[in-house]
Design an enzyme around this catalytic site. Structure first.
Site, PDB file in Angstrom:
ATOM      1  N   LYS A  32       0.835  -1.203   0.000  1.00 43.83           N
ATOM      2  CA  LYS A  32       0.000   0.000   0.000  1.00 43.83           C
ATOM      3  C   LYS A  32       0.869   1.251   0.000  1.00 43.83           C
ATOM      4  O   LYS A  32       0.697   2.144  -0.822  1.00 43.83           O
ATOM      5  CB  LYS A  32      -0.927   0.009   1.224  1.00 43.83           C
ATOM      6  CG  LYS A  32      -1.938   1.123   1.184  1.00 43.83           C
ATOM      7  CD  LYS A  32      -2.560   1.409   2.516  1.00 43.83           C
ATOM      8  CE  LYS A  32      -1.742   2.441   3.253  1.00 43.83           C
ATOM      9  NZ  LYS A  32      -2.357   2.919   4.488  1.00 43.83           N
TER      10      LYS A  32
ATOM     11  N   ASP B 211      -6.006  -0.161   0.498  1.00 40.55           N
ATOM     12  CA  ASP B 211      -6.121  -0.056   1.956  1.00 40.55           C
ATOM     13  C   ASP B 211      -7.436  -0.707   2.382  1.00 40.55           C
ATOM     14  O   ASP B 211      -8.131  -1.325   1.573  1.00 40.55           O
ATOM     15  CB  ASP B 211      -6.013   1.411   2.416  1.00 40.55           C
ATOM     16  CG  ASP B 211      -7.264   2.192   2.068  1.00 40.55           C
ATOM     17  OD1 ASP B 211      -8.124   1.679   1.316  1.00 40.55           O
ATOM     18  OD2 ASP B 211      -7.396   3.329   2.547  1.00 40.55           O
TER      19      ASP B 211
END
Ligand code: SF4
Length: 190
Positions: free
Chosen positions: A100, A118
């Site tokens: 991420k 996320d």
């Protein structure tokens, strides 16, 4: 592109590492003092652990984040002459940097097409059946298959925004959702 406050790639890297399990607003409260005291990777690499822990404590997981910030800064100095690297493989080697974080850096700093997954992206994409996946890494690949590459970075923000504003984790606001008619999951929440 991001709610985190930063003025250069190094500061964004630090802010994204701090944002794990923490809100962007909380990170933005902490980074002014952090950046004022440690303005370069060299400075942060030689920070005293105790000092750094005190500054970032309110972000949670502060001991681990302190280790990661010092470790990542040391690697930037030793391997990349203090610069943030521009490939996903190099970024993933930095302590505290997962897919991420790496994808946020690639998209925001280097303008590359990337989908950072996320918790909001993962949840909303699954609920909408935009893609189905059991891990964020698999979701990243699945979304890359169904979203045109030119839209990857935008799609990341659209999904996060929808997750934060409407498709909440516990109680999604389905009656108000513009995607209600298209969403196969709405029936579970209405
Ligand atoms: Fe989320 Fe409900 Fe909208 Fe589906 S209809 S995307 S579950 S808020």
């Amino acid at each position: 592109m991001t709610a985190l406050h930063y003025q250069n790639p190094f500061q964004l890297l630090v802010a994204v590492i701090l944002s794990a399990q923490c809100t962007d607003a909380r990170v933005n409260l902490v980074t002014p003092e952090l950046f004022a005291r440690y303005s370069t990777p060299q400075a942060l690499a030689s920070a005293k652990r105790r000092d750094l822990e005190r500054i970032i404590k309110s972000c949670g997981f502060f001991r681990m984040k302190t280790r990661n910030l010092i470790g990542a800064s040391s690697m930037l100095v030793e391997r990349y002459r203090g610069q943030v690297p521009s490939t996903i493989d190099e970024l993933l080697e930095l302590p505290g940097v997962g897919r991420k974080t790496a994808n946020v850096i690639l998209a925001v700093v280097f303008g590359q097409a990337a989908i950072a997954v996320d918790t909001h992206v993962f949840r909303v994409a699954n609920r909408l059946r935009l893609a189905r996946a059991t891990t964020s890494a698999k979701m990243e690949l699945a979304l890359q298959r169904v979203i045109p590459q030119a839209q990857w970075s935008h799609a990341h923000h659209w999904l996060i925004y929808h997750g934060r504003q409407v498709c909440h984790a516990r109680k999604p606001a389905c009656p108000q959702c513009v995607l209600l008619d298209l969403c196969p999951s709405a029936k579970y929440f209405l």
